[in-house]
Scaffold this active site. Structure first.
Site, PDB file in Angstrom:
ATOM      1  N   HIS A  98       0.908  -1.181  -0.070  1.00  0.00           N
ATOM      2  CA  HIS A  98      -0.151   0.030   0.049  1.00  0.00           C
ATOM      3  C   HIS A  98       0.957   1.116  -0.016  1.00  0.00           C
ATOM      4  O   HIS A  98       2.135   1.256   0.292  1.00  0.00           O
ATOM      5  CB  HIS A  98      -1.024   0.117   1.072  1.00  0.00           C
ATOM      6  CG  HIS A  98      -0.231  -0.005   2.494  1.00  0.00           C
ATOM      7  ND1 HIS A  98       0.330   1.120   2.891  1.00  0.00           N
ATOM      8  CD2 HIS A  98      -0.274  -0.759   3.496  1.00  0.00           C
ATOM      9  CE1 HIS A  98       1.083   0.901   4.295  1.00  0.00           C
ATOM     10  NE2 HIS A  98       0.701  -0.319   4.450  1.00  0.00           N
ATOM     11  N   ASP A 136      -2.980 -19.130  13.147  1.00  0.00           N
ATOM     12  CA  ASP A 136      -1.704 -19.581  13.612  1.00  0.00           C
ATOM     13  C   ASP A 136      -1.446 -18.880  15.206  1.00  0.00           C
ATOM     14  O   ASP A 136      -1.532 -17.850  15.226  1.00  0.00           O
ATOM     15  CB  ASP A 136      -0.489 -18.939  12.861  1.00  0.00           C
ATOM     16  CG  ASP A 136       0.837 -19.719  13.449  1.00  0.00           C
ATOM     17  OD1 ASP A 136       1.190 -19.728  14.715  1.00  0.00           O
ATOM     18  OD2 ASP A 136       1.577 -20.381  12.503  1.00  0.00           O
ATOM     19  N   SER A 138       2.278  -5.031   7.124  1.00  0.00           N
ATOM     20  CA  SER A 138       1.806  -4.666   5.700  1.00  0.00           C
ATOM     21  C   SER A 138       3.162  -5.109   4.477  1.00  0.00           C
ATOM     22  O   SER A 138       4.293  -4.587   4.981  1.00  0.00           O
ATOM     23  CB  SER A 138       1.473  -3.432   5.438  1.00  0.00           C
ATOM     24  OG  SER A 138       0.634  -3.116   6.230  1.00  0.00           O
TER      25      SER A 138
END
Length: 436
Positions: A243, A370, A385
Site C-alpha cells: 500500500h 496460527d 504490511s
C-alpha cells in the site's frame, strides 16, 4: 392485470436483469489476460456474446468451447484458453457472433520467479518538492493579517515542486528562496491529483521573525518500518508494503523523489485489539545497512532497486509466482518478521477472493489462524504490511491492511498487481510475453 400478463412482465424483467448484469460484466472484461505457458484459463460468457480467436494467434492460444453452437437465451458458453507457445494472442469479443465490441490481448509468458521477503525494513522517503500539510494566517510587519497561499489557491495536499523555475529540495530551501526573493511575486509550480499548474503568490514579511512566508506548513520526508514483499534477481527490483506511504496529517500519497530501505530489527510489539490495530516497533540507522533505493511510492506499495542482493537474499530460494486465477480459498501462510530480524512462516486462511480486472489493493480477505502469531501480536499489526502470502508453493499476494474491529483479519493484494507496479509485468510488454 391477469396472471398471464404478470408472468410475461416478470419473465421480461428477469431477462433484462440477467443481461444487464452480463453487459456490466462485459464492460469490465479485461483488455489483457496473462497466462503462464502450459496453463489454461476458463472464461464464461453468456449469449448473445461470444469469443473468437484471430487466425494468426492460433499457434499461441487455442480455444475449446462448450455449447458454443447452442445459442439460447441465458445460455452460458464456457471457453477454455489453452496456452501452447510464448507470445501475444489476440481475441475478439463479439455480439451475436458478428459485431466486434472488444479486443482482448492474451500474454502467454514463462513462469516467473521471485525471492519472497518477510523481513522488516526501515523506510526513509524524501518527497518530490514539499507537501503542504496546512495553511495559516500571517501577521505582517504592517500589523495586518494575510493568508497568501490560500488566496493563491494553494491547498492542503498540494506538492510544491518549483519556485520561480528552481526545483525545491526541502522545506529549508523554500524559506531560503522566499527570503532571497523578498516582497516580489513568485511563481509556484504545484502538483495536485497527478496534474501540474502554476500560480503566483506575493510573500508576506512576518512580524514574528521578519522572514518572508507564504502561510503554509510543509513536510519533505517521512520514515518508518514495513515489510519487504519480494525481490526479482534479474531486474534487481523489489516491492514492499503493498500500500502507499501517505502523509500522517493529510492522508495524501507522498510522491517519492528519492528514498532508501534499510535493514531493521523489531524491538517490541503493541498487540492488536478490537478498535486498535497494534504495531511493530523497530530500530534502524539511516547510515547503516542500506539495502536499496526507493524509486516509486504508489497506491500498491513502494518499489525500487536493491544495491547488493547478498546482504539479504544469499540464503533464500526463488518461488514461482501465482496469478489471480490460481489463488484458492483455504489454507495459506504468510512470512513475517515479529522478533529481531528473524522471518517465520505463519498459517492463515484465505476467506474471500475478489475478481479484479485492473489493479486494486483489496484483492482478498485473510484470517490469521496460527496461534503463535495471535498470541504475540493479536493478529495483523502495523508494520506487517507487505508480508508475502504463500499458497501451494507459490507467492500469490501480500498483506496490506488490518480490520480495525477484528485484528485477526485483514486484506491482501494479488502479487501480480505488485509485479506490474514494479515494471516486471507491464501491459503490452511484448518482449516479456515472447520471452526475449
Amino acid at each position: 392485470m391477469s396472471s398471464y400478463k404478470k408472468l410475461i412482465y416478470f419473465t421480461l424483467l428477469l431477462i433484462l436483469l440477467v443481461y444487464s448484469v452480463q453487459i456490466l460484466n462485459i464492460a469490465r472484461f479485461p483488455s489483457q489476460i496473462d497466462i503462464i505457458k502450459g496453463d489454461s484459463r476458463n472464461l464464461n460468457i453468456f449469449f448473445p456474446f461470444s469469443l473468437e480467436i484471430m487466425e494468426e494467434s492460433s499457434d499461441i492460444v487455442k480455444i475449446n468451447s462448450t455449447n458454443a453452437e447452442r445459442l439460447s437465451v441465458g445460455l452460458k458458453n464456457s471457453y477454455n484458453l489453452e496456452s501452447t507457445n510464448n507470445g501475444i494472442a489476440k481475441l475478439k469479443l463479439k455480439f451475436l457472433g458478428i459485431f466486434s465490441i472488444r479486443d482482448i490481448q492474451v500474454n502467454v509468458v514463462n513462469q516467473a520467479y521471485v525471492i519472497p521477503g518477510g523481513e522488516t525494513i526501515g523506510v526513509k522517503l524524501n518527497t518530490k518538492g514539499v507537501l503542504v500539510v496546512a495553511t495559516s494566517e500571517i501577521q505582517s510587519i504592517d500589523g495586518k493579517i494575510y493568508n497568501p497561499a490560500r488566496n493563491a489557491g494553494i491547498k492542503v495536499g498540494d506538492s510544491i515542486t518549483m519556485i520561480n523555475g528552481i526545483k525545491i529540495k526541502d522545506a529549508d530551501h523554500v524559506i531560503q528562496l522566499l527570503n532571497n526573493i523578498k516582497n516580489n511575486k513568485v511563481k509556484i509550480e504545484i502538483e495536485r491529483n497527478n496534474a501540474s499548474f502554476t500560480t503566483e503568490v506575493l510573500p508576506v514579511k512576518s512580524k514574528q521573525d521578519n522572514s518572508y512566508r507564504l502561510g503554509i506548513w510543509v513536510r519533505d520526508k517521512t520514515a518508518g518500518i514495513g515489510t519487504l514483499t519480494f525481490y526479482e534477481p534479474n531486474t534487481k527490483k523489489f516491492g514492499a508494503l503493498g500500500h502507499a506511504i501517505t502523509d500522517v496529517d493529510t492522508g495524501t500519497l507522498m510522491k517519492a523523489e528519492n528514498g532508501e530501505i534499510m535493514r531493521a530489527k523489531v524491538s517490541s510489539i503493541e498487540q492488536g485489539k478490537k478498535g486498535s490495530p497494534g504495531e511493530l516497533r523497530g530500530m534502524f540507522f539511516e547510515t547503516d545497512d542500506v539495502l536499496g533505493k526507493i524509486e516509486n511510492n504508489t497506491t500498491f506499495g513502494i518499489y525500487g532497486t536493491i544495491y547488493d542482493e547478498n546482504k539479504l537474499f544469499k540464503q533464500k530460494q526463488l518461488l514461482p509466482v501465482g496469478f489471480q486465477s490460481e489463488v484458492k480459498l483455504g489454507k495459506a501462510y504468510i512470512l513475517a518478521n515479529i522478533e529481531g530480524d528473524k522471518v517465520t512462516e505463519y498459517e492463515v486462511e484465505i476467506l474471500k477472493l475478489e475478481k479484479q480486472n485492473v489493479p486494486q489493493s483489496k484483492s482478498m480477505v485473510i484470517k490469521i489462524t496460527d496461534e503463535r502469531l495471535k498470541e504475540k501480536t493479536g493478529g495483523i499489526v502495523q508494520g506487517m504490511s507487505g508480508s508475502p502470502i504463500i499458497q501451494n508453493g507459490k507467492i500469490v499476494g501480500a498483506v496490506t491492511h488490518v480490520f480495525v474491529n477484528d485484528p485477526t483479519k485483514g486484506y491482501g493484494i494479488y502479487i501480480e498487481w505488485m509485479l506490474k507496479e514494479a515494471g516486471i509485468y507491464v501491459n503490452n510488454n511484448s518482449e516479456f510475453a515472447e520471452g526475449k
